[in-house]
Design an enzyme around this catalytic site. Structure first.
Site, PDB file in Angstrom:
ATOM      1  N   ARG A 103      42.187  46.145  59.288  1.00  0.00           N
ATOM      2  CA  ARG A 103      42.480  46.620  57.926  1.00  0.00           C
ATOM      3  C   ARG A 103      41.240  47.192  57.250  1.00  0.00           C
ATOM      4  O   ARG A 103      41.346  48.086  56.421  1.00  0.00           O
ATOM      5  CB  ARG A 103      43.029  45.474  57.069  1.00  0.00           C
ATOM      6  CG  ARG A 103      44.422  44.973  57.461  1.00  0.00           C
ATOM      7  CD  ARG A 103      44.816  43.759  56.615  1.00  0.00           C
ATOM      8  NE  ARG A 103      44.856  44.093  55.205  1.00  0.00           N
ATOM      9  CZ  ARG A 103      44.686  43.195  54.228  1.00  0.00           C
ATOM     10  NH1 ARG A 103      44.425  41.934  54.527  1.00  0.00           N
ATOM     11  NH2 ARG A 103      44.753  43.556  52.971  1.00  0.00           N
ATOM     12  N   TYR A 104      40.079  46.628  57.535  1.00  0.00           N
ATOM     13  CA  TYR A 104      38.849  47.023  56.865  1.00  0.00           C
ATOM     14  C   TYR A 104      37.943  47.760  57.845  1.00  0.00           C
ATOM     15  O   TYR A 104      37.933  47.459  59.039  1.00  0.00           O
ATOM     16  CB  TYR A 104      38.120  45.793  56.312  1.00  0.00           C
ATOM     17  CG  TYR A 104      38.991  44.926  55.436  1.00  0.00           C
ATOM     18  CD1 TYR A 104      39.603  45.445  54.295  1.00  0.00           C
ATOM     19  CD2 TYR A 104      39.215  43.592  55.745  1.00  0.00           C
ATOM     20  CE1 TYR A 104      40.413  44.655  53.495  1.00  0.00           C
ATOM     21  CE2 TYR A 104      40.014  42.792  54.948  1.00  0.00           C
ATOM     22  CZ  TYR A 104      40.603  43.326  53.822  1.00  0.00           C
ATOM     23  OH  TYR A 104      41.396  42.551  53.032  1.00  0.00           O
ATOM     24  N   ARG A 107      35.203  45.413  59.851  1.00  0.00           N
ATOM     25  CA  ARG A 107      35.584  44.119  60.421  1.00  0.00           C
ATOM     26  C   ARG A 107      37.059  44.133  60.794  1.00  0.00           C
ATOM     27  O   ARG A 107      37.842  44.907  60.254  1.00  0.00           O
ATOM     28  CB  ARG A 107      35.271  42.968  59.476  1.00  0.00           C
ATOM     29  CG  ARG A 107      35.970  43.029  58.123  1.00  0.00           C
ATOM     30  CD  ARG A 107      35.262  42.113  57.128  1.00  0.00           C
ATOM     31  NE  ARG A 107      35.916  42.072  55.831  1.00  0.00           N
ATOM     32  CZ  ARG A 107      35.730  42.971  54.887  1.00  0.00           C
ATOM     33  NH1 ARG A 107      34.953  44.023  55.108  1.00  0.00           N
ATOM     34  NH2 ARG A 107      36.344  42.860  53.718  1.00  0.00           N
ATOM     35  N   CYS A 116      49.507  26.191  65.446  1.00  0.00           N
ATOM     36  CA  CYS A 116      48.751  25.510  64.403  1.00  0.00           C
ATOM     37  C   CYS A 116      48.985  24.011  64.524  1.00  0.00           C
ATOM     38  O   CYS A 116      50.042  23.577  64.984  1.00  0.00           O
ATOM     39  CB  CYS A 116      49.187  25.970  63.016  1.00  0.00           C
ATOM     40  SG  CYS A 116      48.626  27.622  62.564  1.00  0.00           S
ATOM     41  N   CYS A 120      51.524  25.062  57.457  1.00  0.00           N
ATOM     42  CA  CYS A 120      51.368  25.045  56.005  1.00  0.00           C
ATOM     43  C   CYS A 120      52.494  25.878  55.398  1.00  0.00           C
ATOM     44  O   CYS A 120      52.655  27.050  55.756  1.00  0.00           O
ATOM     45  CB  CYS A 120      50.004  25.612  55.619  1.00  0.00           C
ATOM     46  SG  CYS A 120      48.620  24.730  56.374  1.00  0.00           S
ATOM     47  N   CYS A 123      51.947  29.461  54.171  1.00  0.00           N
ATOM     48  CA  CYS A 123      51.284  30.347  55.134  1.00  0.00           C
ATOM     49  C   CYS A 123      51.688  31.805  54.953  1.00  0.00           C
ATOM     50  O   CYS A 123      52.875  32.127  54.809  1.00  0.00           O
ATOM     51  CB  CYS A 123      51.625  29.880  56.547  1.00  0.00           C
ATOM     52  SG  CYS A 123      50.924  30.920  57.849  1.00  0.00           S
ATOM     53  N   ARG A 125      51.537  33.965  57.235  1.00  0.00           N
ATOM     54  CA  ARG A 125      52.079  34.471  58.504  1.00  0.00           C
ATOM     55  C   ARG A 125      53.272  33.635  58.960  1.00  0.00           C
ATOM     56  O   ARG A 125      53.490  33.448  60.165  1.00  0.00           O
ATOM     57  CB  ARG A 125      50.985  34.507  59.582  1.00  0.00           C
ATOM     58  CG  ARG A 125      49.857  35.466  59.244  1.00  0.00           C
ATOM     59  CD  ARG A 125      48.938  35.777  60.413  1.00  0.00           C
ATOM     60  NE  ARG A 125      47.851  36.633  59.946  1.00  0.00           N
ATOM     61  CZ  ARG A 125      46.574  36.260  59.913  1.00  0.00           C
ATOM     62  NH1 ARG A 125      46.216  35.071  60.373  1.00  0.00           N
ATOM     63  NH2 ARG A 125      45.649  37.088  59.442  1.00  0.00           N
ATOM     64  N   ASP A 283      49.389  34.577  48.579  1.00  0.00           N
ATOM     65  CA  ASP A 283      50.049  35.823  48.959  1.00  0.00           C
ATOM     66  C   ASP A 283      51.549  35.735  48.672  1.00  0.00           C
ATOM     67  O   ASP A 283      52.159  34.672  48.786  1.00  0.00           O
ATOM     68  CB  ASP A 283      49.835  36.105  50.450  1.00  0.00           C
ATOM     69  CG  ASP A 283      48.382  36.392  50.775  1.00  0.00           C
ATOM     70  OD1 ASP A 283      47.693  36.988  49.930  1.00  0.00           O
ATOM     71  OD2 ASP A 283      47.934  36.005  51.878  1.00  0.00           O
ATOM     72  N   ASP A 320      44.428  39.104  47.480  1.00  0.00           N
ATOM     73  CA  ASP A 320      44.356  40.048  48.598  1.00  0.00           C
ATOM     74  C   ASP A 320      45.464  41.077  48.428  1.00  0.00           C
ATOM     75  O   ASP A 320      46.644  40.725  48.306  1.00  0.00           O
ATOM     76  CB  ASP A 320      44.523  39.297  49.923  1.00  0.00           C
ATOM     77  CG  ASP A 320      43.859  40.020  51.084  1.00  0.00           C
ATOM     78  OD1 ASP A 320      43.352  41.136  50.869  1.00  0.00           O
ATOM     79  OD2 ASP A 320      43.847  39.469  52.193  1.00  0.00           O
ATOM     80  N   LYS A 327      40.402  42.614  48.902  1.00  0.00           N
ATOM     81  CA  LYS A 327      40.400  41.546  47.905  1.00  0.00           C
ATOM     82  C   LYS A 327      39.912  42.071  46.551  1.00  0.00           C
ATOM     83  O   LYS A 327      38.938  42.786  46.473  1.00  0.00           O
ATOM     84  CB  LYS A 327      39.540  40.381  48.382  1.00  0.00           C
ATOM     85  CG  LYS A 327      40.057  39.745  49.667  1.00  0.00           C
ATOM     86  CD  LYS A 327      39.091  38.719  50.212  1.00  0.00           C
ATOM     87  CE  LYS A 327      39.609  38.190  51.535  1.00  0.00           C
ATOM     88  NZ  LYS A 327      39.627  39.247  52.600  1.00  0.00           N
TER      89      LYS A 327
END
Length: 331
Positions: A103-104, A107, A116, A120, A123, A125, A283, A320, A327
């Site tokens: 995306r950036y 990086r 996981c 969570c 999450c 994702r 998010d 984000d 961000k």
């Protein structure tokens, strides 16, 4: 029984914890009796997983417990009409090869694992929980080829899932492969393992990780209850191996959207030598609307923190944005 007391079996073995992290409807009902109808359908869409260690931090039967709220399914996930997007950051739009998100400009992020230790419930994702697990070894040649020819990339984030659920051997192989790319200056790991399964941070793991410095680890403590002696020990091991540990808290309704809780959290992180890095506005992911906190409430918390504690304790409050927007500060 709280962690730190005598345990039977292989409590301190992370593989034992992982083997017992898959949850069932019966397991949920034992923790929070009287769940409403619809849980069978909910679990087919958003499965339940939590380590025995993490569940030991919770007050069984308390619907307001901040640990249970983060890991136990809630029927609100199934009925959420607040946020329609499964991929609100448009990650899949910026996937030049399977398992790599770029995306950036300088990086990128590798989806190194789909597993996981804890699912969570907030999450970003959640859409991937039911998908076929990626074959990292099959994906890596194309990932390495892309990284090798994309010279502007200087930093790689190893994420997932949680990459520290991979074996030592796979992690060593993966980071060794990345280190062979000359223009990659920094590796970063994103993992909640120090919080939800701290026994994974073994001496052997730290000996592997320290070979690949400069290496940074970002974790996610969301509530002071999570800063246990075991979690502090895991962070200390990483720090003693020369790996800086930063924290990215997610602002969550009914869990940490309170000044006093956030103050206790950042002070606890400072005592553990963990840098409070970000406070994330959650998010806008389908199935997470019940965690939403208004940004004005977040700003009020941050303003009170600025007035009452040191700069070392202050995270950046950010949101984000989709795509390459990145961000944005909300402070």
């Amino acid at each position: 029984m709280k962690p730190g007391r005598s345990r039977g079996g292989d409590w301190n073995n992370w593989r034992w914890q992982m083997d017992r992290s898959s949850g069932t409807l019966a397991g949920i009902e034992s923790l929070l009796p009287g769940n409403p109808e619809g849980y069978e359908e909910l679990l087919t869409i958003y499965p339940f997983a939590a380590t025995p260690y993490y569940l030991s931090l919770a007050a069984k039967g308390d619907r307001d417990d901040p640990v249970l709220k983060q890991c136990l399914p809630d029927i609100a996930e199934l009925n959420d009409q607040t946020f329609p997007a499964g991929d609100p950051l448009e990650e899949e739009r910026f996937m030049p090869t399977p398992g790599l998100i770029h995306r950036y400009r300088d990086r990128c992020l590798i989806l190194a694992a789909s597993t996981c230790a804890v699912h969570c419930r907030h999450c970003n994702r959640k859409r991937l929980w039911q998908k076929t697990k990626p074959d990292l070894r099959a994906n890596l040649p194309a990932i390495v080829e892309y990284l090798s020819r994309t010279k502007e990339i200087r930093e790689v984030i190893i994420s997932g899932g949680d990459p520290l659920t991979l074996t030592d051997e796979v992690l060593d192989w993966l980071m060794g492969s990345l280190r062979q790319i000359g223009h990659l200056e920094v590796l970063r790991i994103g993992s909640r393992v120090p919080v939800v399964m701290p026994m994974r941070v073994t001496g052997d793991l730290c000996r592997i990780l320290r070979k690949y410095r400069p290496l940074w680890l970002n974790t996610q403590f969301n509530h002071p209850l999570e800063i246990t002696p075991e979690a502090r020990k895991a962070c200390s091991r990483l720090l003693e191996a020369g790996i800086p540990v930063s924290n990215q808290t997610v602002l969550l309704k009914g869990i940490n959207d309170d000044y006093k809780i956030m103050l206790d959290l950042v002070h606890g992180l400072q005592r553990a030598s963990v840098r409070p890095y970000y406070l994330f506005q959650a998010d806008q992911v389908r199935g997470t609307g019940h965690f939403h906190v208004d940004t004005e409430a977040g700003r009020r918390i941050m303003e009170r923190l600025r007035q009452t504690t040191s700069g070392l304790c202050l995270p950046r409050y950010v949101i984000d944005r989709p795509g390459r927007s990145g961000k944005t500060s909300l402070n």
